[in-house]
Design a protein around this motif. Structure first.
Motif, short mmCIF file in Angstrom:
data_model
loop_
_atom_site.label_atom_id
_atom_site.label_comp_id
_atom_site.label_asym_id
_atom_site.label_seq_id
_atom_site.Cartn_x
_atom_site.Cartn_y
_atom_site.Cartn_z
N ALA A 22 -27.01 49.39 80.22
CA ALA A 22 -25.65 49.86 79.28
C ALA A 22 -24.47 49.61 80.05
O ALA A 22 -23.64 49.57 80.24
CB ALA A 22 -25.74 51.03 78.72
N GLU A 23 -24.41 50.22 81.64
CA GLU A 23 -23.58 49.97 82.58
C GLU A 23 -23.73 48.75 83.37
O GLU A 23 -22.56 48.85 83.50
CB GLU A 23 -24.24 51.34 83.49
CG GLU A 23 -23.47 51.65 84.93
CD GLU A 23 -22.01 52.10 84.69
OE1 GLU A 23 -21.07 51.79 85.19
OE2 GLU A 23 -21.71 53.16 83.29
N GLU A 24 -24.83 48.43 82.94
CA GLU A 24 -24.37 47.43 83.85
C GLU A 24 -23.67 46.18 82.71
O GLU A 24 -22.94 45.44 83.30
CB GLU A 24 -26.06 46.57 84.13
CG GLU A 24 -25.55 45.25 84.69
CD GLU A 24 -27.28 44.07 85.41
OE1 GLU A 24 -27.39 43.28 85.15
OE2 GLU A 24 -28.10 45.14 84.78
N LEU A 25 -23.97 46.02 81.66
CA LEU A 25 -23.28 45.92 80.37
C LEU A 25 -21.93 45.56 80.54
O LEU A 25 -21.13 45.24 80.31
CB LEU A 25 -23.83 46.03 79.50
CG LEU A 25 -25.23 45.06 78.98
CD1 LEU A 25 -25.99 45.31 77.56
CD2 LEU A 25 -25.19 43.64 79.14
N ARG A 26 -21.47 47.46 81.11
CA ARG A 26 -19.73 47.70 80.84
C ARG A 26 -19.57 47.18 81.89
O ARG A 26 -18.68 46.82 81.85
CB ARG A 26 -20.19 49.40 80.85
CG ARG A 26 -18.62 50.12 80.51
CD ARG A 26 -18.95 51.55 80.92
NE ARG A 26 -19.37 51.24 82.34
CZ ARG A 26 -18.11 51.29 83.81
NH1 ARG A 26 -16.99 50.44 83.26
NH2 ARG A 26 -18.29 51.27 85.07
N ARG A 27 -19.92 47.00 82.98
CA ARG A 27 -19.44 46.35 84.09
C ARG A 27 -18.86 45.35 84.38
O ARG A 27 -18.20 44.64 84.51
CB ARG A 27 -20.46 46.75 85.32
CG ARG A 27 -20.53 48.11 86.13
CD ARG A 27 -20.21 48.17 87.19
NE ARG A 27 -22.06 47.83 87.63
CZ ARG A 27 -23.53 48.46 87.10
NH1 ARG A 27 -23.41 49.67 87.31
NH2 ARG A 27 -24.48 47.79 87.37
N ILE A 28 -20.13 44.52 83.24
CA ILE A 28 -19.72 42.81 82.90
C ILE A 28 -19.00 43.38 82.02
O ILE A 28 -18.33 42.10 82.53
CB ILE A 28 -21.14 42.19 82.62
CG1 ILE A 28 -22.43 41.96 83.57
CG2 ILE A 28 -20.99 41.27 82.59
CD1 ILE A 28 -23.77 42.47 83.15
N ALA A 29 -18.78 43.83 81.33
CA ALA A 29 -17.55 43.09 79.88
C ALA A 29 -16.41 43.83 80.80
O ALA A 29 -15.38 42.35 80.51
CB ALA A 29 -17.49 44.55 79.15
N GLU A 30 -16.29 44.87 81.71
CA GLU A 30 -15.16 44.94 82.17
C GLU A 30 -14.90 44.21 83.02
O GLU A 30 -13.76 43.68 83.68
CB GLU A 30 -15.56 46.73 83.10
CG GLU A 30 -13.79 46.97 83.11
CD GLU A 30 -13.95 48.56 83.84
OE1 GLU A 30 -14.47 48.93 85.66
OE2 GLU A 30 -14.86 49.26 84.12
N TRP A 31 -15.52 43.57 84.28
CA TRP A 31 -15.57 42.17 84.89
C TRP A 31 -14.43 41.15 84.07
O TRP A 31 -13.71 40.55 83.97
CB TRP A 31 -16.52 42.08 85.50
CG TRP A 31 -16.20 40.62 86.86
CD1 TRP A 31 -15.16 40.65 87.65
CD2 TRP A 31 -16.41 39.14 86.16
NE1 TRP A 31 -15.99 39.74 88.57
CE2 TRP A 31 -16.79 38.90 87.30
CE3 TRP A 31 -16.70 38.66 85.32
CZ2 TRP A 31 -15.74 37.61 88.03
CZ3 TRP A 31 -17.13 36.83 85.56
CH2 TRP A 31 -16.89 36.90 86.79
N ASN A 32 -15.24 40.81 82.94
CA ASN A 32 -14.67 39.60 81.68
C ASN A 32 -13.50 39.68 81.16
O ASN A 32 -12.76 38.71 81.38
CB ASN A 32 -16.07 39.56 80.87
CG ASN A 32 -16.93 38.83 81.39
OD1 ASN A 32 -16.52 38.36 82.85
ND2 ASN A 32 -17.67 38.53 80.97
N ALA A 33 -13.31 41.08 81.19
CA ALA A 33 -12.02 41.48 80.61
C ALA A 33 -10.85 41.47 82.13
O ALA A 33 -9.69 40.79 81.25
CB ALA A 33 -12.33 43.08 79.94
N GLN A 34 -11.17 41.70 83.03
CA GLN A 34 -10.41 42.16 84.02
C GLN A 34 -9.98 39.91 83.92
O GLN A 34 -8.75 39.49 84.48
CB GLN A 34 -10.72 42.50 85.03
CG GLN A 34 -10.29 44.09 85.00
CD GLN A 34 -11.56 44.50 86.37
OE1 GLN A 34 -12.19 43.38 86.86
NE2 GLN A 34 -10.99 45.93 86.60
N LYS A 35 -10.83 39.27 84.34
CA LYS A 35 -10.72 37.94 84.76
C LYS A 35 -9.88 36.62 83.59
O LYS A 35 -9.22 36.50 83.74
CB LYS A 35 -12.61 37.17 84.72
CG LYS A 35 -13.32 37.49 85.99
CD LYS A 35 -12.30 37.52 87.02
CE LYS A 35 -12.57 37.02 88.58
NZ LYS A 35 -11.97 36.74 89.83
N GLU A 36 -10.55 37.73 82.04
CA GLU A 36 -9.73 37.30 81.18
C GLU A 36 -8.08 37.98 80.78
O GLU A 36 -7.39 36.78 80.79
CB GLU A 36 -9.85 37.76 79.83
CG GLU A 36 -9.35 37.16 78.36
CD GLU A 36 -9.51 35.33 78.67
OE1 GLU A 36 -8.96 34.77 77.96
OE2 GLU A 36 -10.60 34.93 78.87
#
Length: 129
Positions: free
Chosen positions: A41-55
């Motif tokens: 879940a933490e890894e998915l949250r970090r990935i989602a956060e990274w994707n949001a930053q890139k977007e």
């Protein structure tokens, strides 16, 4: 009988020890599964956060390019408008000069015709005398 009771107690103790080890193993498995789930879940949250930053970065870059494009377009539109105004003024100036030249030529022609007519009148008057 005593021996049987002892054997029974030993069997029961072994069974109880196995049951406790089994429960401990189950609890350990449950905790490890929970820990893996939390890590996932933490890894998915970090990935989602990274994707949001890139977007967000892409959106800002797009907006920046769009603003530059609009600025350039406005500049080119203004230049085109100034060019049209300049050509219109040039045409108006040429037309004004044509009209002025035509009026000047008309005045000169009128003066020449008037001179010629007065010369003709003077000749006729001198011929009649």
């Amino acid at each position: 009988m005593e021996k049987l009771r002892e054997e029974y107690s030993i069997k029961q103790a072994k069974t109880e020890a196995r049951r406790r080890r089994f429960e401990e193993d189950m609890e350990l498995n449950r905790r490890e599964t929970e820990k893996r789930a939390q890590q996932k879940a933490e890894e998915l949250r970090r990935i989602a956060e990274w994707n949001a930053q890139k977007e967000e970065e892409r959106r800002r870059e797009y907006e920046k390019k769009e603003a530059e494009h609009q600025k350039r377009k406005a500049f080119l539109d203004r230049q085109a408008e100034l060019d049209r105004e300049y050509r219109l003024r040039e045409q108006q100036e040429l037309e004004r000069k044509r009209i002025q030249t035509r009026e000047t030529n008309d005045k000169i022609l009128h003066e020449r015709v008037s001179r010629y007519m007065s010369q003709m009148s003077e000749r006729e008057a001198s011929v009649q005398r």
